[in-house]
Scaffold this motif. Structure first.
Motif, PDB file in Angstrom:
ATOM      1  N   ALA A 196       0.847  -0.846  -0.541  1.00 37.07           N
ATOM      2  CA  ALA A 196      -0.151  -0.057   0.386  1.00 37.07           C
ATOM      3  C   ALA A 196       1.045   1.497   0.128  1.00 37.07           C
ATOM      4  O   ALA A 196       0.470   2.082  -0.389  1.00 37.07           O
ATOM      5  CB  ALA A 196      -1.239  -0.375   1.165  1.00 37.07           C
ATOM      6  N   ASP A 197       1.538   1.121   0.410  1.00 33.50           N
ATOM      7  CA  ASP A 197       2.483   2.294   0.614  1.00 33.50           C
ATOM      8  C   ASP A 197       3.396   2.391  -0.645  1.00 33.50           C
ATOM      9  O   ASP A 197       3.633   3.650  -0.351  1.00 33.50           O
ATOM     10  CB  ASP A 197       3.887   2.201   1.954  1.00 33.50           C
ATOM     11  N   ARG A 198       3.610   1.647  -1.715  1.00 32.00           N
ATOM     12  CA  ARG A 198       4.088   2.295  -3.186  1.00 32.00           C
ATOM     13  C   ARG A 198       3.099   1.798  -3.751  1.00 32.00           C
ATOM     14  O   ARG A 198       3.626   1.867  -5.249  1.00 32.00           O
ATOM     15  CB  ARG A 198       5.136   0.464  -2.935  1.00 32.00           C
ATOM     16  N   GLY A 199       1.677   1.636  -3.357  1.00 34.16           N
ATOM     17  CA  GLY A 199       0.643   2.172  -4.597  1.00 34.16           C
ATOM     18  C   GLY A 199       0.213   1.577  -5.148  1.00 34.16           C
ATOM     19  O   GLY A 199      -0.313   0.760  -6.862  1.00 34.16           O
ATOM     20  N   VAL A 200       0.856  -0.245  -4.300  1.00 32.55           N
ATOM     21  CA  VAL A 200       0.593  -1.811  -5.441  1.00 32.55           C
ATOM     22  C   VAL A 200      -0.635  -1.927  -4.312  1.00 32.55           C
ATOM     23  O   VAL A 200      -1.188  -2.395  -3.817  1.00 32.55           O
ATOM     24  CB  VAL A 200       1.565  -2.538  -5.299  1.00 32.55           C
ATOM     25  N   ARG A 201      -2.135  -2.454  -5.624  1.00 32.56           N
ATOM     26  CA  ARG A 201      -2.735  -3.381  -5.494  1.00 32.56           C
ATOM     27  C   ARG A 201      -2.878  -4.762  -6.484  1.00 32.56           C
ATOM     28  O   ARG A 201      -2.384  -4.845  -7.179  1.00 32.56           O
ATOM     29  CB  ARG A 201      -4.081  -2.220  -6.087  1.00 32.56           C
ATOM     30  N   GLY A 202      -3.764  -5.305  -5.293  1.00 33.42           N
ATOM     31  CA  GLY A 202      -3.947  -6.428  -6.116  1.00 33.42           C
ATOM     32  C   GLY A 202      -5.123  -7.825  -5.325  1.00 33.42           C
ATOM     33  O   GLY A 202      -6.236  -7.038  -4.915  1.00 33.42           O
ATOM     34  N   VAL A 203      -4.439  -8.744  -5.182  1.00 30.76           N
ATOM     35  CA  VAL A 203      -5.687 -10.069  -4.687  1.00 30.76           C
ATOM     36  C   VAL A 203      -5.230 -11.092  -4.389  1.00 30.76           C
ATOM     37  O   VAL A 203      -3.909 -11.631  -4.317  1.00 30.76           O
ATOM     38  CB  VAL A 203      -6.082 -10.819  -5.991  1.00 30.76           C
ATOM     39  N   LEU A 204      -5.622 -10.674  -3.461  1.00 33.66           N
ATOM     40  CA  LEU A 204      -5.935 -12.787  -2.073  1.00 33.66           C
ATOM     41  C   LEU A 204      -6.592 -13.869  -2.600  1.00 33.66           C
ATOM     42  O   LEU A 204      -7.091 -13.080  -2.308  1.00 33.66           O
ATOM     43  CB  LEU A 204      -6.074 -11.930  -1.443  1.00 33.66           C
ATOM     44  N   PHE A 205      -5.594 -14.381  -3.166  1.00 31.59           N
ATOM     45  CA  PHE A 205      -6.957 -15.151  -3.689  1.00 31.59           C
ATOM     46  C   PHE A 205      -6.551 -15.984  -2.573  1.00 31.59           C
ATOM     47  O   PHE A 205      -5.065 -17.086  -2.640  1.00 31.59           O
ATOM     48  CB  PHE A 205      -6.522 -15.789  -5.180  1.00 31.59           C
ATOM     49  N   GLN A 206      -7.364 -16.790  -2.164  1.00 33.14           N
ATOM     50  CA  GLN A 206      -7.028 -17.981  -1.016  1.00 33.14           C
ATOM     51  C   GLN A 206      -7.649 -19.500  -1.316  1.00 33.14           C
ATOM     52  O   GLN A 206      -9.064 -19.122  -2.099  1.00 33.14           O
ATOM     53  CB  GLN A 206      -8.215 -18.015   0.757  1.00 33.14           C
ATOM     54  N   VAL A 207      -7.047 -20.526  -1.215  1.00 30.05           N
ATOM     55  CA  VAL A 207      -7.290 -21.502  -2.117  1.00 30.05           C
ATOM     56  C   VAL A 207      -7.434 -22.666  -0.844  1.00 30.05           C
ATOM     57  O   VAL A 207      -6.526 -22.457  -0.246  1.00 30.05           O
ATOM     58  CB  VAL A 207      -6.439 -22.224  -3.044  1.00 30.05           C
TER      59      VAL A 207
END
Length: 291
Positions: A196-207
């Motif tokens: 978040a501090d670096r402006g990175v966004r994404g997905v946590l995909f739980q299997v």
């Protein structure tokens, strides 16, 4: 002399796993018909996207006079954004991911690797740069990068639970973390905070395996982690079901709230569900994160 022979044997065993994984990922990616990878955002590029009415502040040179001549309104011709995006992957390869409750189901690690590699294939086909979190394999384009990812994904870790790699986060990139997320969440919190501090966004995909959701155990049961580091024996496993389900629900809610605060997205997938639907959800979720 024994050590080189043993090393060669392990290397050949790992290499033998690579073609099937790559073939399955290629097939899975091929079942998702997405067409050209349109990010559908206005920006720098050569491909026409859409016309829109002129807005206050638009320079005169941006007006498409030919389109505007068809009526009384003036229009701006927008082109589609074509700057390649960097996408970083982290796939949990710890012992816990080797669990499956049924021989007819893939283990969690197998499903995680398949979905992650198929996602990488789709992204690379769309012109994006894909790599690993950390410094081992920085994001790059091309089919050779897919081969490198496939090779890396054949490796297993001896740890009970995986720890996300959070070094060398590329500013304003996108990321995909795939795991069961059943271990300690402190390192995950640290990784998402740095992201978040670096402006990175994404997905946590739980299997998860279906049994980890349903907890179908009864009577005397011995629970042991796949790495052998944890062990618990009970005579009344059924009495633990409600508490277990409550703890799992709490973990999911914790992960969901963590994503909400970090600007990420969260989803749970079970290994008895369709890998195709999982891939499509991830691809769209990453694409939504690029706006």
């Amino acid at each position: 002399m024994k050590e080189p022979v043993a090393l060669r044997g392990r290397a050949e065993a790992e290499a033998a796993r690579l073609p099937p994984l790559l073939a399955r990922a290629e097939h899975l990616a091929g079942t998702v018909l997405l067409g050209d990878h349109g990010r559908r955002r206005a920006g720098l590029g050569d491909d026409f996207w859409q016309y829109r009415p002129v807005q206050p502040g638009d320079p005169l040179r941006s007006i498409d006079w030919r389109r505007s001549a068809r009526g009384d309104d003036r229009f701006v011709r927008q082109r589609e954004w074509q700057i390649a995006q960097s996408v970083m992957l982290w796939v949990d390869q710890s012992a816990s991911m080797r669990f499956t409750s049924d021989k007819g189901l893939p283990d969690k690690g197998e499903r995680a690797r398949l979905i992650a590699l198929a996602t990488a294939i789709l992204l690379v086909r769309g012109g994006e740069r894909v790599g690993l979190t950390g410094t081992l394999l920085p994001p790059r384009r091309g089919n050779n990068q897919v081969l490198r990812l496939a090779e890396f994904f054949t490796r297993d870790s001896g740890e009970d639970y995986g720890v996300p790699e959070h070094r060398a986060m590329i500013p304003n990139a996108r990321a995909l973390f795939v795991s069961d997320f059943l271990g300690n969440v402190d390192q995950l919190k640290l990784a998402l905070t740095k992201a978040a501090d670096r402006g990175v966004r994404g997905v946590l995909f739980q299997v998860l395996d279906p049994s980890e959701e349903a907890f179908p155990f009864q009577g005397r049961t011995i629970f042991e982690s796949m790495g052998g580091g944890l062990r618990h024996e009970t005579l009344k496993a059924g009495d633990l079901r409600d508490r277990y389900r409550a703890r799992l629900a709490e973990r999911k809610e914790e992960l969901s709230q963590l994503c909400l605060r970090s600007g990420w997205q969260f989803q749970t997938h079970h290994t008895d569900a369709s890998a195709q639907s999982a891939l499509l959800w991830i691809y769209r979720a990453l694409d939504r994160g690029t706006g």
